[in-house]
Design a protein around this motif. Sequence first.
Motif, PDB file in Angstrom:
ATOM      1  N   CYS A  46      -5.665  -3.984   5.820  1.00  0.00           N
ATOM      2  CA  CYS A  46      -6.694  -2.958   5.639  1.00  0.00           C
ATOM      3  C   CYS A  46      -6.664  -2.636   4.154  1.00  0.00           C
ATOM      4  N   MET A  83      -0.362  -1.298   5.857  1.00  0.00           N
ATOM      5  CA  MET A  83      -1.399  -1.908   6.688  1.00  0.00           C
ATOM      6  C   MET A  83      -1.559  -3.399   6.396  1.00  0.00           C
ATOM      7  N   PRO A 108     -10.623   6.411   9.190  1.00  0.00           N
ATOM      8  CA  PRO A 108     -11.246   5.082   9.207  1.00  0.00           C
ATOM      9  C   PRO A 108     -10.316   3.989   8.670  1.00  0.00           C
ATOM     10  N   HIS A 109     -10.475   2.787   9.229  1.00  0.00           N
ATOM     11  CA  HIS A 109      -9.728   1.623   8.759  1.00  0.00           C
ATOM     12  C   HIS A 109     -10.651   0.417   8.782  1.00  0.00           C
ATOM     13  N   GLU A 110     -10.127  -0.705   8.277  1.00  0.00           N
ATOM     14  CA  GLU A 110     -10.855  -1.969   8.317  1.00  0.00           C
ATOM     15  C   GLU A 110      -9.851  -3.085   8.503  1.00  0.00           C
ATOM     16  N   HIS A 116      -4.099   2.096   1.699  1.00  0.00           N
ATOM     17  CA  HIS A 116      -3.673   1.759   3.058  1.00  0.00           C
ATOM     18  C   HIS A 116      -2.726   0.560   3.069  1.00  0.00           C
TER      19      HIS A 116
HETATM   20 CU    CU Z   1      -6.549   1.457   6.821  1.00  0.00          CU
END
Ligand code: CU
Length: 186
Positions: A169, A179, A102-104, A174
Amino acid sequence: MAGAVAATLVLAAASAVAFAAMSGSFRGPAPTAPRCGTPPLAGTVVNVTLADRGGGMMSGRYGPGPMMGGPGGMGMMGVLASAGVVAAGTVSLRALNEGGRPHELMVLPLPAGQMVGQRPVGGDGRIDEAGSLGEASRSCGAGSGAGITTGSTGWTTVTLSPGRYELVCNLPYHYAAGMYTELDTR
Ligand SMILES: [Cu+2]
């Protein structure tokens, strides 16, 4: 006799390594990952790809992130935007997670004289989110959620005045793993 046994063991170990490497190259988004279409988005649409080694997308085009991240060896991760400069005003970010975890995506103002990737990382592996202008962290949805899962898309619409912004992210470690990327508006 002992020598022959040892040679066999070495061969077995070598083929196990080769097999592991092969498996790794075929690892991609899980078959059950939700593929989602996005509704029409307001303003200028910037497509953002969130990537990590698990998605098989590792490549040099994900910017200056370090090869290794924080504890646990998060490996190389990246944020890739379809544009580096867009018109100020209404901007929609559509984030596709091509990684294996998962990432954001979060939008932070980038102070004058500061480069992306320079924010201090706290003991929890995260950067300070103060001043966030919006985030896409919901699978197949807008705004904040529990994270964008592998193969899924999240989106958010923000209003950006002319300036510099950092897309990040902020899941633990991350950011330190690379990221982040810059998006400027004029
Ligand atoms: Cu991420």
